[in-house]
Design an enzyme around this catalytic site. Structure first.
Site, PDB file in Angstrom:
ATOM      1  CD  GLU A 305      -3.084  -1.074   2.000  1.00 57.18           C
ATOM      2  OE1 GLU A 305      -4.029  -1.758   2.246  1.00 57.18           O
ATOM      3  OE2 GLU A 305      -2.472  -0.537   3.307  1.00 57.18           O
TER       4      GLU A 305
HETATM    5  N1  IFG Z   1      -4.442  -4.315   4.544  1.00 53.92           N
HETATM    6  C1  IFG Z   1      -3.116  -3.833   5.122  1.00 53.92           C
HETATM    7  C2  IFG Z   1      -3.283  -3.738   6.412  1.00 53.92           C
HETATM    8  C3  IFG Z   1      -4.367  -3.532   7.638  1.00 53.92           C
HETATM    9  C4  IFG Z   1      -5.168  -4.199   7.025  1.00 53.92           C
HETATM   10  C5  IFG Z   1      -6.390  -4.684   7.734  1.00 53.92           C
HETATM   11  C6  IFG Z   1      -2.010  -5.614   4.650  1.00 53.92           C
HETATM   12  C7  IFG Z   1      -0.901  -6.298   4.151  1.00 53.92           C
HETATM   13  C8  IFG Z   1      -6.007  -4.117   5.403  1.00 53.92           C
HETATM   14  N2  IFG Z   1      -2.251  -4.025   4.239  1.00 53.92           N
HETATM   15  O1  IFG Z   1      -2.762  -6.428   4.798  1.00 53.92           O
HETATM   16  O2  IFG Z   1      -2.061  -2.802   7.146  1.00 53.92           O
HETATM   17  O3  IFG Z   1      -4.930  -2.421   6.965  1.00 53.92           O
HETATM   18  O4  IFG Z   1      -8.236  -5.313   7.200  1.00 53.92           O
END
Ligand code: IFG
Length: 492
Positions: A305
């Site tokens: 992200e």
């Molecule tokens: N995605 C984000 C996390 C967290 C997650 C919550 C990943 C690798 C959503 N990154 O999962 O930081 O916010 O479900």
């Protein structure tokens, strides 16, 4: 051993009908491994009230933990026979045999589940302490069997981590991945950059007090985990998910201005200043100090992200940082987005996609020959609600019942049969603030993931699992684990 309720299910069980071992009050444990012997005795003493001395030599021990060549058939059932074991239960003695101490430790976990569930009581209970006769031959399907706790969104003290290590090791999981940094909190002290702890660790989601592990605390956790054959995998998420570090040091920001602390739950708004040399001094110092704290082979550099980092900057950053990890003697682990960056030899990408993907980053990783750690968000993301009624958790990857977490095959999830090293169940803590919250989302689904990662696919089926899982309920209650009573499980 008919109908034994062991989780994860052993690869091969050969009952000896009519044979029962009963632990005598003056029982002696002879063990070639002090750690495994103490793990067994420590687990049995409270409920039995027996002294259960552990000795290195004894002519007629009641329980024997023997290092040596277990049955050669072990190599037929697993590529990781060194973590496997054999248990033979006769009327007069129990012998656990393993090639390594980890194998003996895993055999001990199975043996504990062969005793009546009252054995998990913290106070003396009536016996008899019986074990059904027969033989078990068992070894893991995958070498990497893990859980992850996000200690950045909400901070949890070392005691909560030690409790989690004890519980996950009972199900033969052997990795605890700690998500140590993110926008909301920095959670590991770095001597060269002290404001990471004092400023970066000062708060958390919701504005609470936050926290940061000292090196001494972290070393104690690593040692406790090692005694249970659990490896700690530290993650420093970069270049995104970095507001806590950016708020502590203005020079890490592209505009030279430190943002305030962030206590919300948005993602993707932060990035290290990829074109500033000081950023790489920062990364080098952090990775060196974190590496010195964790003897395991892996160092996780995040990479997910990075929505505020241009693709060009992201690739440049990863191109410089991955070699730093190798130079420190560690294997690079990253969320599968790092698949787009130049491949570092031996790299592991942690897949967190969900049906119907995979996306182009994963395709790039697979094409580059990266090994894959499976964390499909719609199967093992433990912060997903079980159903609409779950009081905490999120649902962007859908609802995950215990059956959803169980009923899949890591060997066929991704196209092209990539080199899967194992499975890991992450618990993100945006909505998880207490140990009771951890328990609710983690159990029983982590036990399901443990079986997915340990047991042969052919030995697995939901009908058998749900009844064996039901027998874990009384044990969790005795161990103070506040599990979710999933209505699909016939709890006893
Ligand atoms: N995605 C984000 C996390 C967290 C997650 C919550 C990943 C690798 C959503 N990154 O999962 O930081 O916010 O479900």
């Amino acid at each position: 051993m008919n109908g034994i309720a062991v989780v994860p299910v052993p690869a091969r069980v050969e009952p000896a009908p009519g044979v029962t071992f009963t632990l005598p009050p003056r029982a002696v444990i002879r063990s070639d491994s002090a750690a495994a012997g103490e793990a067994l005795a420590t687990a049995l003493r409270p409920a039995t009230g027996f002294a259960l001395p552990v000795v290195e030599r004894h002519t007629e021990p009641d329980i024997e933990l023997r290092l040596g060549e277990p049955d050669p058939a072990l190599a037929d059932i697993s590529e990781a026979p060194e973590s496997g074991y054999e248990i033979v239960v006769e009327s007069g003695r129990v012998v656990v045999r393993g090639r390594t101490e980890a194998g003996l430790f895993h055999g001990v976990q199975t043996l504990l589940q062969l005793f009546p569930s009252a054995v998990d009581s913290g106070t003396v209970q009536h016996g008899p302490w019986t074990v059904p006769g027969g033989r078990i031959l068992d070894a893991p399907r995958y070498a990497y069997r893990g859980a992850m706790l996000d200690v950045s969104r909400h901070f949890f003290g070392v005691d909560a981590l030690i409790r989690l290590v004890d519980e996950l090791s009972r199900y033969k999981l052997n990795v605890l991945h700690l998500h140590l940094s993110d926008d909301q909190g920095w959670r590991i002290a770095v001597d060269a950059w002290p404001r990471l702890a004092t400023v970066g660790g000062a708060t958390q989601v919701g504005g609470g007090a936050g926290g940061c592990y000292t090196k001494a605390e972290f070393a104690a956790l690593v040692a406790h985990a090692a005694a249970r054959h659990v490896t700690i995998v530290p993650e420093i998420d970069m270049p995104g998910h970095t507001n806590a570090a950016l708020s502590a040091y203005a020079q890490l920001n592209a505009d030279g201005v430190a943002p305030g602390a962030y206590t919300g739950v948005d993602v993707g708004f932060s990035t290290l200043a990829v074109d500033r040399e000081v950023t790489y001094d920062f990364v080098r110092d952090v990775l060196a100090e974190v590496t010195a704290l964790t003897p395991g082979p892996y160092l996780h550099i995040g990479g997910d992200e990075a929505k505020s980092t241009s693709t060009e900057d992201y690739l440049a950053f990863m191109g410089r940082v991955q070699p730093m990890v190798t130079a420190l003697g560690k294997t690079v682990v990253g969320w599968h987005q790092i698949g787009s960056a130049r491949r570092e030899p031996g790299r592991i990408v942690q897949y967190w996609g969900h049906e119907p993907e995979p996306d182009e980053d994963l395709r790039a990783a697979l094409a580059a020959g990266d090994r894959v750690l499976l964390s499909p968000a719609d199967r093992v993301y433990l912060d997903m609600k079980y159903d609409a009624g779950t009081r905490i958790g999120v649902d962007w990857a859908g609802h995950i019942t215990t059956r959803t977490a169980y009923d899949w095959d890591p060997g066929t999830l991704l196209p092209g049969r990539p080199d899967v090293i194992g499975v890991e169940a992450p618990l993100w803590t945006e909505t998880v603030a207490t140990v009771a919250d951890i328990d609710l989302l983690t159990f029983p689904r982590l036990a399901a993931v443990a079986e997915v990662a340990w047991s042969p696919q052919a030995a697995r089926d939901w009908t058998s699992f749900r009844s064996r899982l039901a027998a874990q309920g009384p044990r969790w209650t005795l161990r103070g684990i506040g599990f979710h009573p999933d209505p699909e499980i016939p709890w006893v």
